[in-house]
Motif scaffolding. Structure first.
Motif, PDB file in Angstrom:
ATOM      1  N   LEU A 215       0.840  -1.203   0.000  1.00  0.00           N
ATOM      2  CA  LEU A 215       0.000   0.000   0.000  1.00  0.00           C
ATOM      3  C   LEU A 215       0.874   1.251   0.000  1.00  0.00           C
ATOM      4  CD1 LEU A 215      -2.788  -0.959   2.558  1.00  0.00           C
ATOM      5  CD2 LEU A 215      -3.097  -0.588   0.094  1.00  0.00           C
ATOM      6  N   ALA A 216       1.959   1.185   0.735  1.00  0.00           N
ATOM      7  CA  ALA A 216       2.887   2.325   0.749  1.00  0.00           C
ATOM      8  C   ALA A 216       3.511   2.528  -0.624  1.00  0.00           C
ATOM      9  CB  ALA A 216       3.970   2.093   1.803  1.00  0.00           C
ATOM     10  N   ASP A 217       3.921   1.429  -1.268  1.00  0.00           N
ATOM     11  CA  ASP A 217       4.460   1.539  -2.629  1.00  0.00           C
ATOM     12  C   ASP A 217       3.482   2.284  -3.539  1.00  0.00           C
ATOM     13  OD1 ASP A 217       6.760   0.099  -2.047  1.00  0.00           O
ATOM     14  OD2 ASP A 217       5.886  -1.818  -2.637  1.00  0.00           O
ATOM     15  N   ALA A 218       2.224   1.863  -3.482  1.00  0.00           N
ATOM     16  CA  ALA A 218       1.208   2.411  -4.380  1.00  0.00           C
ATOM     17  C   ALA A 218       0.938   3.879  -4.097  1.00  0.00           C
ATOM     18  CB  ALA A 218      -0.084   1.600  -4.262  1.00  0.00           C
ATOM     19  N   ALA A 240      -7.875   3.548  -5.090  1.00  0.00           N
ATOM     20  CA  ALA A 240      -7.929   2.100  -5.344  1.00  0.00           C
ATOM     21  C   ALA A 240      -6.543   1.481  -5.178  1.00  0.00           C
ATOM     22  CB  ALA A 240      -8.465   1.831  -6.747  1.00  0.00           C
ATOM     23  N   GLU A 241      -5.752   2.055  -4.251  1.00  0.00           N
ATOM     24  CA  GLU A 241      -4.374   1.575  -4.076  1.00  0.00           C
ATOM     25  C   GLU A 241      -4.296   0.106  -3.684  1.00  0.00           C
ATOM     26  OE1 GLU A 241      -4.276   5.925  -2.446  1.00  0.00           O
ATOM     27  OE2 GLU A 241      -5.722   4.277  -2.641  1.00  0.00           O
ATOM     28  N   THR A 242      -5.379  -0.436  -3.144  1.00  0.00           N
ATOM     29  CA  THR A 242      -5.362  -1.840  -2.712  1.00  0.00           C
ATOM     30  C   THR A 242      -5.170  -2.780  -3.896  1.00  0.00           C
ATOM     31  OG1 THR A 242      -6.937  -1.154  -1.022  1.00  0.00           O
ATOM     32  CG2 THR A 242      -6.546  -3.493  -1.224  1.00  0.00           C
ATOM     33  N   LEU A 243      -5.311  -2.277  -5.123  1.00  0.00           N
ATOM     34  CA  LEU A 243      -5.031  -3.109  -6.290  1.00  0.00           C
ATOM     35  C   LEU A 243      -3.620  -3.673  -6.242  1.00  0.00           C
ATOM     36  CD1 LEU A 243      -5.856  -4.098  -9.183  1.00  0.00           C
ATOM     37  CD2 LEU A 243      -4.732  -2.017 -10.036  1.00  0.00           C
ATOM     38  N   ILE A 244      -2.662  -2.898  -5.756  1.00  0.00           N
ATOM     39  CA  ILE A 244      -1.265  -3.350  -5.767  1.00  0.00           C
ATOM     40  C   ILE A 244      -1.051  -4.534  -4.817  1.00  0.00           C
ATOM     41  CG2 ILE A 244       1.129  -2.664  -5.384  1.00  0.00           C
ATOM     42  CD1 ILE A 244      -0.214  -1.551  -7.952  1.00  0.00           C
ATOM     43  N   LEU A 246      -3.336  -6.516  -3.900  1.00  0.00           N
ATOM     44  CA  LEU A 246      -4.169  -7.581  -4.469  1.00  0.00           C
ATOM     45  C   LEU A 246      -3.385  -8.358  -5.526  1.00  0.00           C
ATOM     46  CD1 LEU A 246      -7.859  -7.093  -5.710  1.00  0.00           C
ATOM     47  CD2 LEU A 246      -6.265  -8.636  -6.812  1.00  0.00           C
ATOM     48  N   ILE A 247      -2.775  -7.647  -6.471  1.00  0.00           N
ATOM     49  CA  ILE A 247      -1.998  -8.331  -7.512  1.00  0.00           C
ATOM     50  C   ILE A 247      -0.807  -9.049  -6.900  1.00  0.00           C
ATOM     51  CG2 ILE A 247      -0.674  -8.012  -9.627  1.00  0.00           C
ATOM     52  CD1 ILE A 247      -2.367  -5.562 -10.231  1.00  0.00           C
ATOM     53  N   ASP A 248      -0.163  -8.382  -5.943  1.00  0.00           N
ATOM     54  CA  ASP A 248       0.984  -8.973  -5.264  1.00  0.00           C
ATOM     55  C   ASP A 248       0.614 -10.329  -4.651  1.00  0.00           C
ATOM     56  OD1 ASP A 248       3.762  -8.285  -3.639  1.00  0.00           O
ATOM     57  OD2 ASP A 248       2.302  -9.318  -2.367  1.00  0.00           O
ATOM     58  N   LEU A 249      -0.488 -10.376  -3.938  1.00  0.00           N
ATOM     59  CA  LEU A 249      -0.909 -11.630  -3.295  1.00  0.00           C
ATOM     60  C   LEU A 249      -1.332 -12.668  -4.330  1.00  0.00           C
ATOM     61  CD1 LEU A 249      -2.965 -10.067  -0.365  1.00  0.00           C
ATOM     62  CD2 LEU A 249      -0.760 -11.249  -0.158  1.00  0.00           C
ATOM     63  N   ALA A 250      -1.927 -12.212  -5.429  1.00  0.00           N
ATOM     64  CA  ALA A 250      -2.318 -13.143  -6.489  1.00  0.00           C
ATOM     65  C   ALA A 250      -1.095 -13.793  -7.119  1.00  0.00           C
ATOM     66  CB  ALA A 250      -3.143 -12.422  -7.546  1.00  0.00           C
ATOM     67  N   LEU A 251      -0.037 -13.019  -7.325  1.00  0.00           N
ATOM     68  CA  LEU A 251       1.183 -13.578  -7.896  1.00  0.00           C
ATOM     69  C   LEU A 251       1.847 -14.559  -6.939  1.00  0.00           C
ATOM     70  CD1 LEU A 251       2.684 -10.362  -9.548  1.00  0.00           C
ATOM     71  CD2 LEU A 251       1.557 -12.280 -10.698  1.00  0.00           C
ATOM     72  N   VAL A 274       1.106   0.046 -11.671  1.00  0.00           N
ATOM     73  CA  VAL A 274       1.329  -1.397 -11.857  1.00  0.00           C
ATOM     74  C   VAL A 274       2.689  -1.639 -12.497  1.00  0.00           C
ATOM     75  CG1 VAL A 274       0.550  -3.419 -13.163  1.00  0.00           C
ATOM     76  CG2 VAL A 274      -1.107  -2.024 -11.922  1.00  0.00           C
ATOM     77  N   MET A 275       3.052  -0.815 -13.477  1.00  0.00           N
ATOM     78  CA  MET A 275       4.357  -1.006 -14.121  1.00  0.00           C
ATOM     79  C   MET A 275       5.495  -0.757 -13.125  1.00  0.00           C
ATOM     80  SD  MET A 275       4.258   0.132 -18.108  1.00  0.00           S
ATOM     81  CE  MET A 275       3.606   1.781 -17.955  1.00  0.00           C
TER      82      MET A 275
END
Length: 946
Positions: A215-218, A240-244, A246-251, A274-275
């Motif tokens: 979240l801090a990164d985002a 919508a910073e929680t997207l980061i 979310l993707i992190d945990l999905a990976l 994201v990039m």
């Protein structure tokens, strides 16, 4: 069944207690599963029960009567009594259990409607169907002990406990839609996973800290960019910073499941974030693109920073390695979906991943686009089809709760933006984006579901846009109340930090250190981007493309010859069927003719030449993939590449048995979809440089429905993103009186977008030309999309044939010179393309003219003026030069020829005169009689004065 059915069932149950034989066997079996003891035992016990026992039972029943409508007495009065208090009490308990079961089911079906999904806290209203009173259950009933078989995954034996746990499961920060799934096993699996944990993970400290760091990164990235580049468009992820995480945990989960590659597609919101934070693109490259200090690097090409793609490697916490590719995407939002799917499928095929488990597809959508764009339905429809299955896509919706300025009630007719996904047998998880731990639960659940069932799954991340559609937009014009609430809200990072500090999971010092570390890194990258010697990363070709190139078309001929004997053997082998295969009787003659062509006894027709091209390429180790509506048989019943046993219904494709170990062959009938399927095949071609990848339209004009794919991807991808493709589009074209919609492949549209040798547009007129064109597409290393205007009536025209030797020894000729006349003695030269050549040739023969030359333009682009002028070599300067086409004057090839070569012809001493139909808003008439009249007039005009 409805509520009125309960009266009928109650009466049947009373009958059953008194005499089981008085009801049907089906109802007996149904009632028996709820009986503590048999009816006979109950009657025997009741017959001898003592008066004191009856009094005790009556006392228990009286206690139940305090529940009003749920009492045994009330039930007896309304429905009739067995005459025994104990039995009546058992009956009451059964009815009560039925009501509880209904309530439990209602939570599973509709609990999501009460879930606290909106970070802005907007009230969703009351849901009376989720209250016990709706089912006649009182406060007293809440403390009763119940049979919990209907909620076997929920521990608790009173209604109060069960309902509390159901509310926790379905009505907190997660709303689950899954009861539309027909498969009971899948529903049970989901219920067990959610109800046994109340939809809440017990996260270890390491995971909580990881979530906070992401979240801090985002958030720090967005804040930094906004501060350094005031007013610049970034399509910020803030809100919508929680997207980061979310993707992190999905990976991380993907790594556990054995995934080795991930292909991602997304629109522009949050793309830079994201990039930077998922694909690890150096921030200095992103910052440099804001300043854009060297415009010469992008003169006439390139794309905006928030459309670009990127790829990198990812290492999970436990040491798994994944390669991640983010697809390039223009502003047409959802059209990248099937492009990413096609890339995923191709990567799986290259790995030999038939189980579809090593490469995963992730698509990130916007809520308004997911509900509004029709290509979303096309994407979902592909998910379980054999030709397009990728093992399940993870769909993530960034739910901003508003379009550009459009409210949900103005943009969709459904409750949720995700309701279109209910067409699939998959779960949809709505989650509050300001509850990161709920998001973690949803990610784990969604990824495990995908791994278990290999189906798509949807995560609807409820969030908001803190700065409107873009940073220069003022959202308060149209959403004043929403943004008044947004302005009052702290960011999700701050909220989660407060939660972790309250739990003692992180200290203020740790949080400050995380922020300091990230800010200093961004400052360093920013300073580096300003250095005069800094050169940004350039987009290079993807892996596997090192032997291939784009740019201008090479002029040297390509050797597409093939040993004649072997060619005949391959074509013959492609006609052979298994012993006992019951072939349709009408196809036996077709197959016999193909064998005659294979042996050299008969000339090749169009379909057999195509078959020969496929067979020879397969033998050379090149894979073939052809999809399209009805392509296995062919729209015009010409291909018959897949045969059907008329007795068993089994299918057989002889080409499969010609493939080598290095080559595969796939021919798939596609759904009635153009944009989705063409996008899929273009995506597939991006990772298949050595394969022949083809999409065939049922009729040429059908590609109109895929205009976005052609304009934004196929025609411009090399210029914008340095991406090459060898995709072939087969578009049946020909003016034959079939009406305006099925005559024209709209070649003028392709020719209007040609530039910088970006695509190839060809209209071959012989089977041999088609054979060599397909082989050339794969054999030479120059890679460009190829548009082929293929015939309809010419598929069976007696003159549209080629000798076997022409296939074996020839080559593709860009311009076919007339060999039937002496070019030095002609009075008129007619340039033409496609079918009109055969009409002109027939008329010339009928008129017995030997001083009219017919020159066919087989490759319309790339085409150089030197080639055109050279084709007229030897023609007297006083000869007339016509261009003849079927299409109206404002369509077809004529506008392109006039614009690009008119002056060149004039300079060479020629005046190019058009012979066409009159200008028209529609490609053709819908009347066969009118078509024949127009065609006669067209031919007469071409030969007028001779």
């Amino acid at each position: 069944m409805n509520s009125f059915s309960l009266d009928y069932i109650d009466d049947l149950y009373v009958q059953y207690i008194q005499d089981p034989e008085s009801v049907s066997e089906t109802w007996r079996q149904y009632f028996e599963q709820f009986m503590v003891s048999s009816p006979a035992t109950a009657r025997k016990r009741n017959a001898g029960v003592s008066q004191s026992r009856r009094a005790s039972v009556s006392k228990s029943a009286a206690a139940g009567r305090s529940g009003g409508n749920g009492s045994a007495l009330a039930v007896a009065e309304r429905r009739g009594s067995t005459g025994d208090e104990a039995t009546d009490q058992a009956l009451w308990m059964s009815r009560m259990q039925d009501r509880v079961n209904q309530l439990v089911r209602e939570y599973r079906v509709r609990g999501h409607l009460k879930a606290q999904l909106d970070p802005l806290g907007i009230d969703r209203g009351d849901r009376p169907e989720l209250t016990p009173q709706r089912y006649g259950l009182s406060e007293t009933d809440m403390q009763r002990r119940l049979d919990s078989s209907a909620v076997e995954h929920v521990k608790g034996d009173t209604l109060d406990v069960i309902l509390t746990k159901l509310r926790n499961t379905y009505c907190r920060s997660i709303g689950a839609q899954f009861m539309h799934i027909d498969d009971r096993n899948i529903r049970d699996w989901l219920q067990q996973r959610m109800e046994s944990t109340e939809n809440r993970l017990d996260l270890p400290h390491e995971t909580q800290r990881r979530i906070y760091a992401r979240l801090a990164d985002a958030s720090i990235f967005e804040e930094f960019v906004r501060r350094k580049f005031v007013g610049a468009k970034t399509f910020s992820l803030e809100g919508a910073e929680t997207l980061i995480p979310l993707i992190d945990l999905a990976l991380e989960k993907a790594g556990e499941h054995g995934v080795q590659e991930v292909v991602m597609g997304m629109a522009h919101r949050g793309r830079l974030n994201v990039m930077a934070n998922i694909l690890k693109k150096r921030a200095m490259n992103i910052f440099w693109s804001f300043d854009d200090p060297n415009p010469e690097l992008s003169r006439g090409g390139g794309d905006v920073r928030y459309h670009l793609g990127y790829s990198s490697d990812w290492k999970t916490a436990r040491g798994d390695h994944l390669h991640i590719s983010l697809c390039f995407n223009p502003s047409h939002l959802e059209y990248v979906n099937t492009v990413a799917m096609g890339r995923t499928r191709c990567k799986q095929d290259h790995r030999g991943d038939g189980d579809r488990r090593q490469v995963m597809n992730v698509l990130i959508h916007g809520d308004a686009a997911f509900a509004g764009e029709g290509v979303v339905q096309e994407t979902l429809n592909l998910s379980q089809l054999d030709g397009y299955r990728v093992g399940g896509t993870l769909h993530i919706i960034i739910n901003n709760q508003v379009g550009f300025t459009t409210e949900p009630e103005q943009g969709r007719s459904t409750t949720y933006a995700t309701d279109v996904a209910k067409m699939l047998q998959i779960p949809i998880f709505h989650v509050n984006g300001e509850d990161p731990e709920a998001v973690a639960q949803v990610v784990a659940l969604a990824m495990d579901f995908r791994n278990e069932f290999q189906r798509d799954v949807v995560i609807d991340l409820y969030a908001f846009r803190r700065w409107g559609h873009n940073e220069g937009d003022e959202p308060r014009f149209t959403q004043p109340r929403m943004y008044a609430e947004i302005d009052r809200r702290a960011g999700v990072r701050e909220q989660y930090l407060n939660r972790l500090k309250a739990l003692g999971k992180i200290s203020e010092e740790e949080a400050e250190e995380i922020q300091k570390e990230r800010t200093e890194k961004l400052e360093s990258e920013f300073d580096a981007s300003k250095h005069h010697q800094f050169v940004p990363d350039t987009q290079t070709l993807a892996a596997g493309w090192s032997d291939y190139f784009g740019g201008p078309e090479p002029m040297e001929p390509t050797d597409t010859t093939f040993d004649e004997t072997t060619l005949g053997e391959l074509v013959d082998a492609s006609t052979r069927l298994p012993e006992g295969f019951a072939q349709h009787k009408k196809l036996k003659r077709l197959i016999a003719n193909r064998r005659g062509m294979a042996s050299g006894e008969k000339p090749f027709d169009w379909a057999t030449a195509e078959l020969a091209a496929f067979a020879t390429l397969l033998s050379n180790g090149h894979s073939i993939r052809l999809t399209g509506q009805d392509c296995q048989r062919g729209t015009f019943s010409q291909r018959h590449a897949v045969q059907h046993d008329v007795k068993s219904g089994q299918t057989y494709m002889p080409l499969e048995h010609l493939a080598t170990n290095r080559a595969r062959v796939e021919l798939h009938n596609s759904p009635l979809s153009e944009a989705g399927v063409l996008g899929f095949e273009w995506g597939y071609s991006l990772d298949a440089p050595d394969s022949l990848v083809l999409w065939e339209a049922q009729f040429g004009d059908f590609w109109n429905c895929a205009q976005v794919i052609v304009d934004q991807f196929i025609a411009s991808a090399e210029d914008k993103w340095n991406r090459l493709s060898g995709l072939v589009m087969l578009l049946p074209h020909g003016f034959e009186g079939q009406g305006p919609e099925h005559c024209s492949a709209r070649v003028e549209r392709f020719l209007a977008m040609t530039a910088e040798h970006n695509i190839q547009v060809c209209q071959p007129t012989t089977p041999a030309q088609y054979f060599h064109l397909l082989r050339r597409q794969v054999i030479r290393k120059w890679r460009k999309p190829l548009i082929v205007l293929t015939p309809k009536s010419l598929l069976r025209h007696p003159e549209v044939v080629s000798d076997r030797k022409e296939l074996a020894e020839g080559t593709f000729e860009r311009i076919l010179i007339d060999k039937d006349v002496d070019m030095t003695k002609v009075r008129r030269v007619m340039l033409c393309t496609g079918k009109i050549y055969y009409d002109l040739k027939k008329s010339r023969q009928e008129r017995e003219l030997d001083d009219v030359a017919l020159i066919r333009l087989e490759q319309l682009y790339p085409l150089e003026s030197d080639e055109l002028i050279a084709a007229l070599d030897g023609v007297p300067r006083n000869a007339e030069l016509f261009f003849v086409q079927d299409e109206p004057r404002n369509m077809g090839t004529w506008p392109y020829l006039k614009l690009n070569f008119g002056d060149d012809f004039n300079s060479a001493g020629w005046t190019l005169i058009p012979i066409t139909r009159a200008e028209s808003a529609s490609p053709s008439t819908g009347s066969m009689a009118a078509h024949l009249m127009e065609q006669k007039e067209l031919i007469e005009a071409a030969f007028a004065g001779l």
